[in-house]
Design a protein around this motif. Structure first.
Motif, PDB file in Angstrom:
ATOM      1  N   PHE A  35       0.802  -1.214   0.000  1.00 24.38           N
ATOM      2  CA  PHE A  35       0.000   0.000   0.000  1.00 24.38           C
ATOM      3  C   PHE A  35       0.842   1.275   0.000  1.00 24.38           C
ATOM      4  O   PHE A  35       0.283   2.376  -0.062  1.00 24.38           O
ATOM      5  CB  PHE A  35      -0.998  -0.014   1.159  1.00 24.38           C
ATOM      6  N   LEU A  36       2.166   1.146   0.006  1.00 23.19           N
ATOM      7  CA  LEU A  36       3.041   2.312  -0.195  1.00 23.19           C
ATOM      8  C   LEU A  36       3.216   2.624  -1.684  1.00 23.19           C
ATOM      9  O   LEU A  36       3.728   3.669  -2.048  1.00 23.19           O
ATOM     10  CB  LEU A  36       4.423   2.084   0.434  1.00 23.19           C
ATOM     11  N   ALA A  37       2.773   1.734  -2.546  1.00 23.94           N
ATOM     12  CA  ALA A  37       2.910   1.897  -3.994  1.00 23.94           C
ATOM     13  C   ALA A  37       1.971   3.003  -4.489  1.00 23.94           C
ATOM     14  O   ALA A  37       1.029   3.391  -3.802  1.00 23.94           O
ATOM     15  CB  ALA A  37       2.601   0.580  -4.696  1.00 23.94           C
ATOM     16  N   PRO A  38       2.214   3.504  -5.712  1.00 25.12           N
ATOM     17  CA  PRO A  38       1.304   4.492  -6.299  1.00 25.12           C
ATOM     18  C   PRO A  38      -0.124   3.955  -6.381  1.00 25.12           C
ATOM     19  O   PRO A  38      -0.347   2.754  -6.577  1.00 25.12           O
ATOM     20  CB  PRO A  38       1.876   4.721  -7.700  1.00 25.12           C
ATOM     21  N   SER A  39      -1.097   4.851  -6.261  1.00 29.44           N
ATOM     22  CA  SER A  39      -2.501   4.452  -6.189  1.00 29.44           C
ATOM     23  C   SER A  39      -2.959   3.667  -7.413  1.00 29.44           C
ATOM     24  O   SER A  39      -3.734   2.719  -7.280  1.00 29.44           O
ATOM     25  CB  SER A  39      -3.397   5.668  -5.970  1.00 29.44           C
TER      26      SER A  39
END
Length: 189
Positions: free
Chosen positions: A11-15
């Motif tokens: 969930f730290l990845a781009p949306s």
């Protein structure tokens, strides 16, 4: 396991990456839910995003830690559920647009007042009503009850296209869906 890793998704990845990876994931709220078949990505640098103009009382959860819920009222009527992503302070999230209902069907039918399975979760407001999502879940971690996320099966085919119901950045292809699903809110072109 890292607090921002859940159901095989970082969930730290781009949306837009998180939105694509959420397709096929099962989400339950107090044991009621199903397979995510449609999502939309929003980012702080995206003029269609609630976070574009910075933090407010309404959108503050969107700037919080990743893998948390951002719940807001749409048009003053319907609750909408988003999963926060990127680093704290960035302001990004994924709108959960539609589910294939799988668990707690009786509760969903009662909450929605229908037995038509397509009408249970085929839109963000319907989905929240069916799952019993309200503002009370805003800012809560999706890694702990009442939330439960289960990883998507292998080999999910994902389609994409423009987002729905927005007036800015309308051509950005950040709406994702499970290919061939009859449970999406609107068919993909």
């Amino acid at each position: 396991m890292s607090p921002h890793m859940l159901a095989g998704i970082d969930f730290l990845a781009p949306s837009h990456r998180v939105a694509r990876q959420l397709i096929g994931v099962t989400v339950l709220v107090n044991g009621v839910g199903g397979c995510i078949v449609e999502t939309e990505a929003y980012d702080g640098e995206d003029p269609a995003s609630h976070s574009y103009s910075g933090p407010t009382e309404r959108n503050l959860a969107m700037f919080g830690p990743p893998a948390h819920a951002y719940v807001y009222r749409s048009y003053g009527i319907h609750w909408c559920l988003n999963f926060v992503c990127r680093e704290e302070g960035h302001g990004a999230g994924v709108l959960i647009r539609a589910l294939e209902p799988v668990a707690g069907l009786e509760a969903m039918r009662e909450r929605r007042g229908t037995t038509d399975e397509w009408l249970l979760c085929s839109g963000p407001g319907k989905l929240c009503q069916a799952l019993g999502v309200t503002r009370a879940l805003n800012g809560q971690s999706i890694a702990v009850p009442p939330f439960e996320l289960q990883a998507a099966p292998e080999g999910i085919e994902v389609v994409s296209g423009p987002r729905i119901g927005i007036s800015k950045a309308v051509d950005v292809p950040w709406r994702f869906g499970l290919a061939g699903s009859r449970y999406v809110s609107k068919p993909f072109r």
